[in-house]
Every structure is written in C-alpha cells, then in structure tokens.
Design a protein around this motif. Sequence first.
Motif, PDB file in Angstrom:
ATOM      1  N   TRP A 122       1.105  -1.355   0.359  1.00 31.11           N
ATOM      2  CA  TRP A 122       0.371   0.106   0.264  1.00 31.11           C
ATOM      3  C   TRP A 122       1.063   1.247   0.445  1.00 31.11           C
ATOM      4  O   TRP A 122       2.297   1.129   0.383  1.00 31.11           O
ATOM      5  N   ASN A 123       0.386   1.885  -0.912  1.00 30.37           N
ATOM      6  CA  ASN A 123       0.929   3.353  -0.844  1.00 30.37           C
ATOM      7  C   ASN A 123       0.655   4.572   0.859  1.00 30.37           C
ATOM      8  O   ASN A 123      -0.687   4.605   0.664  1.00 30.37           O
ATOM      9  N   TYR A 124       0.790   4.211   1.914  1.00 28.93           N
ATOM     10  CA  TYR A 124       0.255   4.202   3.198  1.00 28.93           C
ATOM     11  C   TYR A 124      -0.360   6.091   3.305  1.00 28.93           C
ATOM     12  O   TYR A 124      -0.941   6.094   3.979  1.00 28.93           O
ATOM     13  N   ALA A 125       0.333   6.670   2.206  1.00 29.84           N
ATOM     14  CA  ALA A 125       0.101   8.332   2.496  1.00 29.84           C
ATOM     15  C   ALA A 125      -1.199   8.828   2.030  1.00 29.84           C
ATOM     16  O   ALA A 125      -2.091   9.049   2.438  1.00 29.84           O
ATOM     17  N   ARG A 126      -1.800   7.538   1.158  1.00 31.00           N
ATOM     18  CA  ARG A 126      -3.178   7.864   0.060  1.00 31.00           C
ATOM     19  C   ARG A 126      -3.881   6.935   1.122  1.00 31.00           C
ATOM     20  O   ARG A 126      -5.671   7.100   0.947  1.00 31.00           O
ATOM     21  N   LEU A 127      -3.011   5.549   2.043  1.00 36.70           N
ATOM     22  CA  LEU A 127      -4.134   4.855   2.209  1.00 36.70           C
ATOM     23  C   LEU A 127      -4.726   5.720   3.804  1.00 36.70           C
ATOM     24  O   LEU A 127      -5.577   5.455   4.043  1.00 36.70           O
ATOM     25  N   LEU A 128      -4.294   6.278   4.080  1.00 32.50           N
ATOM     26  CA  LEU A 128      -4.475   7.029   5.696  1.00 32.50           C
ATOM     27  C   LEU A 128      -4.685   7.912   5.131  1.00 32.50           C
ATOM     28  O   LEU A 128      -5.682   8.552   5.911  1.00 32.50           O
ATOM     29  N   ALA A 129      -4.871   8.660   3.874  1.00 33.50           N
ATOM     30  CA  ALA A 129      -5.881  10.189   3.421  1.00 33.50           C
ATOM     31  C   ALA A 129      -7.267   9.635   2.767  1.00 33.50           C
ATOM     32  O   ALA A 129      -8.688   9.924   2.856  1.00 33.50           O
TER      33      ALA A 129
END
Length: 360
Positions: A122-129
């Motif tokens: 996962w792209n964690y920045a996008r996952l969190l956003a």
Amino acid sequence: MSEILRQHAEHQYAEELDQLRRVDTRQRPPNWELSPWAVSTYLLGGKLDNGFEIAPKYIGQRRIIEIAVSTLATDRALLLFGVPGTAKSWVSEHLAAAIAGNSTLLIQGTAGTSEEQMRYGWNYARLLAEGPSPQALVQSPLMRAMETGRIARIEELTRIPADVQDTLITMLSEKTLPIPELGSEVQAVRGFNVIATANNRDKGVNELSSALKRRFNTVILPTPASEDEEVAIVTKRVAELGRALELPTEPPALKEVRRVVQIFRELRNGQTEDGKTKLKSPSATLSTAEAISVINSGMALAGHFGDGVLRAADVAAGLTGAIIKDPVQDALVWKEYLETVVKERSEWKDLYRACREVEG
C-alpha cells in the motif's frame, strides 16, 4: 554502444527475437510472443530458414529446455533447481524474454522477503488519506504478471521464509489473488505463469511445503557434462562480457580457458580427469559462472596492467580467490592440488609458479 552496463535479455537480443517472430508460423500458446519451438531455438541456438543465425544462450541438453518450455505452456509453474552457477537465473531471464517479451517482473528472494512483496502493498500516504482504494494499492511483480498474462520470476525461492512462500499457493492453483481490503480479486490472464529458481546449497534452509511443491514442475539444471561443453560456455560468455566491458585485451587463448575449467572440474569432482588421482574438494562450488569470473578478472589485469595477452600470472590471483573460501581447510586443499597435480604437469609450470607467488 549502449551506456547501460547490462541490458535486459529482450533488449540485448531484440534482433534475434524479431527474426524468430518473422519466421515463426507454429502455434503459440495464448499471449506468448513466440511458439514453444521458437523459444527453444532462441535458447539453444540454430540457423533459421532465412539464413539468420541464432546464438545459443544455453549450452547443454536440448531436452532440459524443451521440458522447461513445455511446462510453461501448461498451468504448472516451473522451478529451475541445481547447484549455484548452473545458469538458472540466466535461463529464467531468457525464457521470460522469449515468451513474454518482458523479463523484468522479478522478485529477489531473501530471508527478508515479505508477503507484501509477493502479493501487494500500500501507498500509506494515500491509504491514510483516502482509506483502501485501487489507487492506494502498490502492485507486486506477481500481481502485474497476473493482470497482463506475463511471466513472473522469483529468484532463490528457498531463501524466502516458508510462510511467505505459501502465499503463492492460491495464485498458482486458483490463478487468483484475493484483495480482501477492497472486497475484490485479481484473476490471472491467460499466459500468466511463474519461473522460480532454487539451489541445492539452500536445501534445508526454507524447504518448500508439499502443497507448494505440487504446483511446480522441477527441472534440474546440471553442471556441464563434459570439459569441452564447459569450455565452450566459458569461452562464449567471456567474449560477450569482454565486449560489454570494453576490456583492452585479446580474446583469451583456449589453453588458459581449458586449464581453469579443468582445475575447477577436477576439484569439483574430487579426482583428476583421468581418474588416477583422488582429490579433496574445497568448500567453494567452483561453478561455471566462477570460471567465467576468473577469466574475466585475468583479462582485466592483462589489459590494464599488462600487454593485453592473458597469461598464467593474470589468472592465478582470481583462481586462488575463487577456490579458497575457508582460509584454513580450502588453503590446504589448494596447496595439496598444486603440489600433487599442477606441479607434475610439465606444460603447467608457469601456472604453478604464478600460483605459488600469489601465496607468497
């Protein structure tokens, strides 16, 4: 000449692949760039009907390559197994290049290879956003191969932890990769398959589960059957690497290549070629790949610090370094070989002196 040190097989041999595509009229499995016959010809070499010469990539038993290619035309994955240096990675790359036109969908197996590297991350920045979404998903090479109907390659499968290895089972048996976070799945497109490599030195490290073994057809790549065959392999690869590295050296004399190969074969087999003298074997694998490395190192020495002609003195340091991995046991094995075999061969006096000088 390209500035890239080592091109992918599909680029380096693009002309050969193009020529094969032009003359290949045989049936091709779904999503294959070439027919099984043409893939085998690309690996083994041959002359086409239009007179174009295909250089061999693998010198060895034809049947081994035919079995490997046939396996990939079925729903079974392929496991290339053998001692280190028997061209498993080389064959894997060229099979993928010829079949799929893309050898880059690669996972390098290590003790640290994770489930995410095998499946998806996962792209964690996008996952969190945004939360879980297709845009936040980071595809693994295996996932991309499934979506596009290509060949995925896994190097050193037995180096990967057993629980991570088993993530392959569903992909290989069901041809499906579930994505529970999205409530979806990726279904493999026709043409998808996997080529894995493993060496027998890793036996017992992370054994494959019986369930995973059943998903693979294992093809064992042996060491070269004869000295002449191994000399041909070393000579060919040394010439290719010499051109790629632009070494300012003449092509090595066949005598020097044959001596290195003979030394490796005798120490590897635990006896002299005539079978008259038993020998101790060192801990090193002494593979064909290492013989190629010894000759190339010698060519670099001869080219940059000599007169450009490969001689015994240029080979000696690389030879000693390749054989002595354990500074105690291997040193004894090598010294015994020098005194009982090399010293007694009148035409090898120069090599004996050079190796003793390296020892100091």
